[in-house]
Design a protein around this motif. Structure first.
Motif, mmCIF file in Angstrom:
data_model
loop_
_atom_site.group_PDB
_atom_site.id
_atom_site.type_symbol
_atom_site.label_atom_id
_atom_site.label_comp_id
_atom_site.label_asym_id
_atom_site.label_seq_id
_atom_site.Cartn_x
_atom_site.Cartn_y
_atom_site.Cartn_z
ATOM 1 N N LEU A 127 42.920 -9.249 37.071
ATOM 2 C CA LEU A 127 43.828 -8.627 36.090
ATOM 3 C C LEU A 127 43.060 -7.990 34.937
ATOM 4 N N ALA A 128 42.092 -8.714 34.402
ATOM 5 C CA ALA A 128 41.322 -8.229 33.255
ATOM 6 C C ALA A 128 40.500 -6.989 33.591
ATOM 7 N N THR A 132 43.406 -1.717 40.626
ATOM 8 C CA THR A 132 44.731 -1.279 41.080
ATOM 9 C C THR A 132 45.152 -1.997 42.359
ATOM 10 N N GLU A 133 44.221 -2.759 42.947
ATOM 11 C CA GLU A 133 44.590 -3.588 44.089
ATOM 12 C C GLU A 133 43.801 -4.891 44.081
ATOM 13 N N GLY A 134 44.442 -5.896 44.631
ATOM 14 C CA GLY A 134 43.811 -7.191 44.820
ATOM 15 C C GLY A 134 43.850 -7.497 46.294
ATOM 16 N N LYS A 157 48.836 -4.025 46.367
ATOM 17 C CA LYS A 157 48.836 -3.179 45.165
ATOM 18 C C LYS A 157 49.112 -4.023 43.931
ATOM 19 N N ILE A 158 48.379 -3.731 42.873
ATOM 20 C CA ILE A 158 48.679 -4.318 41.565
ATOM 21 C C ILE A 158 49.446 -3.261 40.780
ATOM 22 N N ASN A 163 51.851 -9.634 36.298
ATOM 23 C CA ASN A 163 51.176 -10.693 35.555
ATOM 24 C C ASN A 163 50.469 -11.624 36.530
ATOM 25 N N LEU A 164 49.907 -12.698 35.997
ATOM 26 C CA LEU A 164 49.161 -13.648 36.812
ATOM 27 C C LEU A 164 50.013 -14.184 37.961
ATOM 28 N N GLU A 165 51.244 -14.596 37.649
ATOM 29 C CA GLU A 165 52.104 -15.181 38.697
ATOM 30 C C GLU A 165 52.421 -14.170 39.799
#
Length: 192
Positions: A127-128, A132-134, A157-158, A163-165
């Motif tokens: 996140l930090a 754009t993808e995880g 895709k992010i 958020n984290l959840e």
């Protein structure tokens, strides 16, 4: 004869549960043992619910004895799956199971891997970073954290505002969808 898997896990065991469910009806593969370094890990209850033997071990037993290798051999284990297991695998286990230990990591390696990178620490780093993808990486295990040959990588895709959840949920969906399938495909290629 069925190929026998041992799962090593340190925590809640959602991936272990998916593997147990996936192989519960298999004629070729079975989850034969669940091991943990954490006596309070919920994965032990999950295994117990399916009447799968469990074993809790100490750091001393894991790193400074042949106890775990002896147990794996005694239980006729063919393959080891790490499902949320946080310790580095010692050389004696790696030597006893060459190319027969795989792990799942909650990011696209080589980014966001290495010592200390697990669970929320990985997701927060993703996140930090503004990625754009995880995703997830399923890989063979060697003597270094998150360094073995990749078997499979899946991506999600992010979105703006995730958020984290949200990214944990997206990653876990990928893990549950692909981990049992990939474990099965790797196991089908090895000889008993």
């Amino acid at each position: 004869m069925k190929k026998r898997i041992a799962i090593l896990a340190s925590g809640s065991g959602t991936n272990a549960q998916k593997l147990i469910e996936h192989f519960s009806e298999s004629a070729e593969i079975e989850i034969a043992l669940v091991l943990s370094n954490n006596p309070d890990a919920f994965v032990l209850q999950r295994a117990d619910n399916y009447e799968i033997p469990t074993h809790i071990f100490t750091k001393e037993e894991f790193y400074n004895s042949e106890e775990i290798v002896g147990l794996l051999k005694k239980m006729d284990i063919d393959f080891i799956v790490l499902a949320g297991f946080l310790w580095l695998i010692p050389k004696n286990i790696l030597a006893a199971y060459p190319n027969r230990i795989i792990n799942i990591h909650p990011a696209i390696l080589p980014k966001f891997g290495g010592k200390g990178m697990y669970g929320d620490k990985v997701h927060n780093a993703v996140l930090a970073s503004g990625e754009t993808e995880g995703g997830i990486t399923i890989h063979f295990v060697n003597e270094h954290y998150d360094d073995g040959e990749y078997i499979y990588q899946g991506r999600y895709k992010i979105e703006k505002g995730d958020n984290l959840e949200m990214i944990k949920f997206k990653g876990q969906q990928l893990e549950h969808q692909h981990f049992p399938r990939i474990v099965e495909s790797v196991l089908k290629k090895i000889k008993k």
